[in-house]
Scaffold this motif. Sequence first.
Motif, PDB file in Angstrom:
ATOM      1  N   VAL A  30      37.451  36.135  37.432  1.00 15.33           N
ATOM      2  CA  VAL A  30      38.808  36.668  37.517  1.00 15.33           C
ATOM      3  C   VAL A  30      39.527  36.059  38.713  1.00 15.33           C
ATOM      4  O   VAL A  30      40.663  35.595  38.613  1.00 15.33           O
ATOM      5  CB  VAL A  30      38.797  38.214  37.620  1.00 15.33           C
ATOM      6  N   ARG A  31      38.862  36.037  39.848  1.00  8.70           N
ATOM      7  CA  ARG A  31      39.457  35.481  41.068  1.00  8.70           C
ATOM      8  C   ARG A  31      39.784  33.988  40.895  1.00  8.70           C
ATOM      9  O   ARG A  31      40.838  33.516  41.309  1.00  8.70           O
ATOM     10  CB  ARG A  31      38.515  35.699  42.251  1.00  8.70           C
ATOM     11  N   LYS A  32      38.881  33.258  40.243  1.00 10.00           N
ATOM     12  CA  LYS A  32      39.093  31.820  40.029  1.00 10.00           C
ATOM     13  C   LYS A  32      40.356  31.574  39.206  1.00 10.00           C
ATOM     14  O   LYS A  32      41.203  30.753  39.575  1.00 10.00           O
ATOM     15  CB  LYS A  32      37.877  31.215  39.312  1.00 10.00           C
ATOM     16  N   TYR A  33      40.512  32.297  38.093  1.00 11.38           N
ATOM     17  CA  TYR A  33      41.685  32.097  37.247  1.00 11.38           C
ATOM     18  C   TYR A  33      42.957  32.654  37.880  1.00 11.38           C
ATOM     19  O   TYR A  33      44.038  32.133  37.654  1.00 11.38           O
ATOM     20  CB  TYR A  33      41.457  32.663  35.845  1.00 11.38           C
ATOM     21  N   TYR A  34      42.826  33.694  38.690  1.00  9.81           N
ATOM     22  CA  TYR A  34      43.977  34.220  39.430  1.00  9.81           C
ATOM     23  C   TYR A  34      44.511  33.142  40.380  1.00  9.81           C
ATOM     24  O   TYR A  34      45.706  32.910  40.464  1.00  9.81           O
ATOM     25  CB  TYR A  34      43.585  35.480  40.206  1.00  9.81           C
ATOM     26  N   LYS A  35      43.577  32.475  41.067  1.00 10.08           N
ATOM     27  CA  LYS A  35      43.972  31.394  41.985  1.00 10.08           C
ATOM     28  C   LYS A  35      44.619  30.232  41.238  1.00 10.08           C
ATOM     29  O   LYS A  35      45.451  29.518  41.790  1.00 10.08           O
ATOM     30  CB  LYS A  35      42.758  30.888  42.770  1.00 10.08           C
ATOM     31  N   LYS A  36      44.249  30.027  39.972  1.00 15.02           N
ATOM     32  CA  LYS A  36      44.841  28.959  39.160  1.00 15.02           C
ATOM     33  C   LYS A  36      46.204  29.343  38.608  1.00 15.02           C
ATOM     34  O   LYS A  36      46.863  28.533  37.965  1.00 15.02           O
ATOM     35  CB  LYS A  36      43.911  28.585  38.003  1.00 15.02           C
ATOM     36  N   ASN A  42      47.752  36.995  30.275  1.00 14.18           N
ATOM     37  CA  ASN A  42      47.209  35.636  30.244  1.00 14.18           C
ATOM     38  C   ASN A  42      45.850  35.584  30.936  1.00 14.18           C
ATOM     39  O   ASN A  42      44.935  34.916  30.472  1.00 14.18           O
ATOM     40  CB  ASN A  42      48.166  34.646  30.910  1.00 14.18           C
ATOM     41  N   LEU A  43      45.726  36.301  32.052  1.00 20.47           N
ATOM     42  CA  LEU A  43      44.449  36.364  32.765  1.00 20.47           C
ATOM     43  C   LEU A  43      43.413  37.092  31.913  1.00 20.47           C
ATOM     44  O   LEU A  43      42.284  36.633  31.782  1.00 20.47           O
ATOM     45  CB  LEU A  43      44.633  37.075  34.111  1.00 20.47           C
ATOM     46  N   LEU A  44      43.812  38.190  31.315  1.00 22.65           N
ATOM     47  CA  LEU A  44      42.891  38.969  30.486  1.00 22.65           C
ATOM     48  C   LEU A  44      42.390  38.160  29.290  1.00 22.65           C
ATOM     49  O   LEU A  44      41.211  38.218  28.941  1.00 22.65           O
ATOM     50  CB  LEU A  44      43.568  40.253  29.999  1.00 22.65           C
ATOM     51  N   SER A  45      43.250  37.371  28.690  1.00 24.31           N
ATOM     52  CA  SER A  45      42.838  36.579  27.527  1.00 24.31           C
ATOM     53  C   SER A  45      41.989  35.370  27.923  1.00 24.31           C
ATOM     54  O   SER A  45      41.214  34.865  27.116  1.00 24.31           O
ATOM     55  CB  SER A  45      44.058  36.116  26.739  1.00 24.31           C
ATOM     56  N   LYS A  46      42.116  34.911  29.156  1.00 24.63           N
ATOM     57  CA  LYS A  46      41.387  33.729  29.614  1.00 24.63           C
ATOM     58  C   LYS A  46      39.929  34.032  29.956  1.00 24.63           C
ATOM     59  O   LYS A  46      39.043  33.225  29.714  1.00 24.63           O
ATOM     60  CB  LYS A  46      42.099  33.140  30.844  1.00 24.63           C
TER      61      LYS A  46
END
Length: 87
Positions: A30-36, A42-46
């Motif tokens: 979660v943190r990795k994609y948040y930083k991206k 969008n975060l939830l689906s990723k």
Amino acid sequence: MVNAKTVNIQNTTYTLKGFSDTYNLSYSTVRKYYKKGYRGLNLLSKVKPLGSKQIKINGTTYINRKQAAEALNVPLSTFYAKYKKTL
């Protein structure tokens, strides 16, 4: 004051840790994609939920490779190497 990173889903605000716990997600992912730059839905689906990599061996379903290796009394590194060759 702490600058907590938050995620808004359906009018509810979560910290990253609360978000990952609520939706059964890996906090580090979660943190990795948040930083991206991923936010909200969008975060939830990723990010895939924990335990979404279930595997079936000889009719028995395991929630992940680690659980399968432990149940079969196989060292984790050996199990990963053998399992990878079957994919």
